[in-house]
Write a protein that holds these residues in place. Structure first.
Motif, short mmCIF file in Angstrom:
data_model
loop_
_atom_site.label_atom_id
_atom_site.label_comp_id
_atom_site.label_asym_id
_atom_site.label_seq_id
_atom_site.Cartn_x
_atom_site.Cartn_y
_atom_site.Cartn_z
N THR A 122 -9.40 30.48 20.53
CA THR A 122 -10.79 30.17 20.83
C THR A 122 -11.42 29.19 20.03
N ASN A 123 -10.81 28.40 19.30
CA ASN A 123 -11.45 27.55 18.45
C ASN A 123 -11.44 26.11 19.18
N GLY A 159 -10.26 26.11 36.26
CA GLY A 159 -11.13 25.74 37.18
C GLY A 159 -12.52 25.54 36.42
N SER A 160 -12.59 25.84 35.39
CA SER A 160 -14.15 25.46 34.66
C SER A 160 -13.91 24.58 33.66
N SER A 164 -6.77 20.26 24.67
CA SER A 164 -7.94 20.16 23.89
C SER A 164 -8.68 21.33 24.46
N ARG A 165 -9.92 21.69 23.58
CA ARG A 165 -10.84 22.71 24.10
C ARG A 165 -12.26 22.22 23.52
N SER A 166 -13.11 22.72 24.29
CA SER A 166 -14.61 22.28 23.97
C SER A 166 -15.53 23.26 24.64
N SER A 167 -16.45 23.74 24.04
CA SER A 167 -17.67 24.53 24.73
C SER A 167 -17.19 25.83 25.60
#
Length: 520
Positions: A372-373, A401-402, A498-501
């Motif tokens: 979740t980072n 999807g989001s 990647s991951r953001s918000s």
């Protein structure tokens, strides 16, 4: 009545008595039914597996690989029918052993044939170089070796014009050499076909205290921008008369048609090198190198050398030859990762990762952002490809999807520090071709507004600037992207996630990248 337990003669079989029927078991049927099948499979065993390689003296890697796969499939198939009414357990164990032996023989055949092919290559080198132009038929010279000629030595004296009769003079010849002391001699070589350079040849004599060879890549500005290799100490091999010197660098360096390489010799003490003086009083501006030869007033050259530090005043050019090894072929590479390993952080030691946050890893047999980072990971395989004609593929794993603008995808045409690369990315509503200028800095060059679906297969064929991209076998892109740099410095490939918000990118179920073999 006759007892149903009456003993029958040994070896009796068949019949329809109660005794005979009560002794029919699954095991006995299996034994009887297996006999003929075992005999048949035994023939196959001896004729096929035992001698599978006997008739193929010229077997090469592809054929042997197919043989190995067939043997494996055959054994697995046999294992699938053990037990039941046809019991092949014993045969399977034997077939396992035979298959292992056949695999070993196949691998030995590959090694032997490969060795033979390399030896044949050494004596059957195809080249367009004329005789006398180079030391080896695979070399790229600073000038044609045929220009290295013995010249008359300078003589002074007088001749008696009296009645002394006819006479002749013998003019001694001298070697085409020049002495250098405590300096670095630079010689430029133009590579005329895509190749992998590993060797350097030159002619030298003298008694230097130290002599070290290096070679560099030259950029468009004429600077020696990248040190590609450094030799060990060469002084011990220099004789009092001219001899051919061979330098084998630790690693080969890829060069494309038209590239210039700079071969340098740094001497402490004095060494004499063979070469020629060229008439070149006024170099044409705007082209590099300024001349074919130069010197740098140092005995400690660095990993880069600026053009401004080089002295081009002399017309001297040392004879130097760059070459790949005889028998060395430009290796085509194939990289594949199915991510079929346990869940966890990281992709393993075969990747070099730049990024922020801790999240890249394996999840459900896919490369994914697993925590979740927030962050990103730009993961390159540590083994680069070797050409600019490449093929690759990824299969889309999951699609979030989001996750609009949270990208995942393949990286290609990357240099080692990720300052120049291309990519084929996806989020929840598009596929994009991107151009990268940093590990997490990129811009879109092409967008296909479709909804990515788990299981989509994306393939690409890249030939220099041309990109052909397919989605599930259908071409979706066929055009040039000249702003995505390609060449010997941009041969790394890998993946990006990647991951953001609070939203992670999709995952990648499998990845492949390979050089495309030339069709002969």
């Amino acid at each position: 009545m006759t007892s149903p337990d009456l003993n029958f003669p040994e070896g009796a079989s068949g019949g329809n008595t109660v005794y005979q029927l009560q002794n029919v078991t699954q095991a006995s049927v299996a034994a009887g039914q297996s006999a003929d099948i075992l005999n048949l499979l035994g023939d196959v065993w001896d004729a096929l597996i035992d001698n599978l390689l006997g008739g193929f003296g010229d077997v090469v890697g592809a054929i042997a690989a197919a043989i190995n796969k067939f043997i494996s499939d055959f054994v697995y198939a046999l294992k699938g029918v053990t037990g039941g009414f046809v019991d092949l357990t014993g045969f399977v164990k034997g077939a396992d052993t035979k298959a292992t032996d056949a695999n070993a023989n196949a691998n030995t055949a590959i090694e032997i044939v490969t060795t033979v092919q390399q030896q044949v290559t050494a004596f059957d080198v195809k080249t367009n170089r004329p005789i006398g132009e180079t030391i080896t038929p695979l070399g790229y010279p600073s000038f044609s070796r045929s220009q290295l000629v013995m010249t008359p030595a300078a003589r002074t004296g007088s001749t008696n014009a009296g009645d002394s009769g006819s006479h002749s003079h013998t003019m001694p010849l001298q070697d085409p050499g020049k002495a250098f002391t405590n300096t670095t001699i630079v010689t430029f070589i133009r590579i005329t076909s895509d190749d992998a350079i590993k060797l350097m040849y030159f002619y030298a004599k003298g008694a230097p205290t130290s002599l070290v060879a290096r070679f560099y890549r030259m950029n468009a500005a004429g600077n020696l921008s990248e040190l590609l290799g450094t030799s060990g100490e060469l002084a011990g091999s220099i004789l009092s008369t001219f001899s051919t010197q061979l330098v084998t660098f630790p690693d080969e360096a890829l060069a494309q048609t038209g590239d210039y390489l700079a071969m340098t010799l740094t001497v402490q003490g004095t060494v004499t090198l063979a070469g020629i003086e060229l008439f070149d009083p006024a170099p044409l501006p705007g082209f590099n190198p300024v001349k074919n030869g130069a010197v740098v007033a140092t005995t400690s050259p660095g990993s880069t050398i600026s053009q401004s530090s080089m002295d081009f005043l002399s017309g001297w050019v040392t004879y130097v030859e760059a070459s790949r090894s005889i028998g060395q072929e430009l290796v085509k590479r194939s990289l594949v990762d199915l991510y079929d390993r346990p869940n966890g952080i990281g992709l393993g030691s075969l990747y070099s990762v730049m990024g922020s946050g801790v999240g890249l890893g394996i999840s459900s047999n896919a490369a994914a952002w697993t925590t979740t980072n927030d962050g990103y990971a730009h993961a390159l395989h540590t083994t680069p490809l070797t050409t600019t004609k490449t093929h690759g593929r990824i299969t889309v794993g999951s699609v979030n999807g989001s996750a609009s603008e949270r990208f995942a995808g393949a990286v290609m045409r990357s240099n080692a520090n990720r300052s120049s690369w291309g990519g084929l990315f996806f989020d929840n509503n598009e596929y994009s071709i991107v151009r990268g200028t940093g590990p997490n800095t990129f811009s879109k060059l092409f967008t296909l507004s479709v909804t990515p679906v788990s299981g989509d297969v994306l393939e690409w064929d890249l030939t220099d600037a041309r990109w052909v991209v397919k989605r599930n076998g259908v071409v979706i892109v066929d055009q040039d992207f000249p702003t995505i740099t390609y060449g010997p410095a941009n041969l790394y490939e890998g993946v990006y996630l990647s991951r953001s918000s609070f939203q992670s990118s999709g995952s990648i179920a499998d990845w492949m990248a390979n050089d495309v073999s030339d069709v002969l």
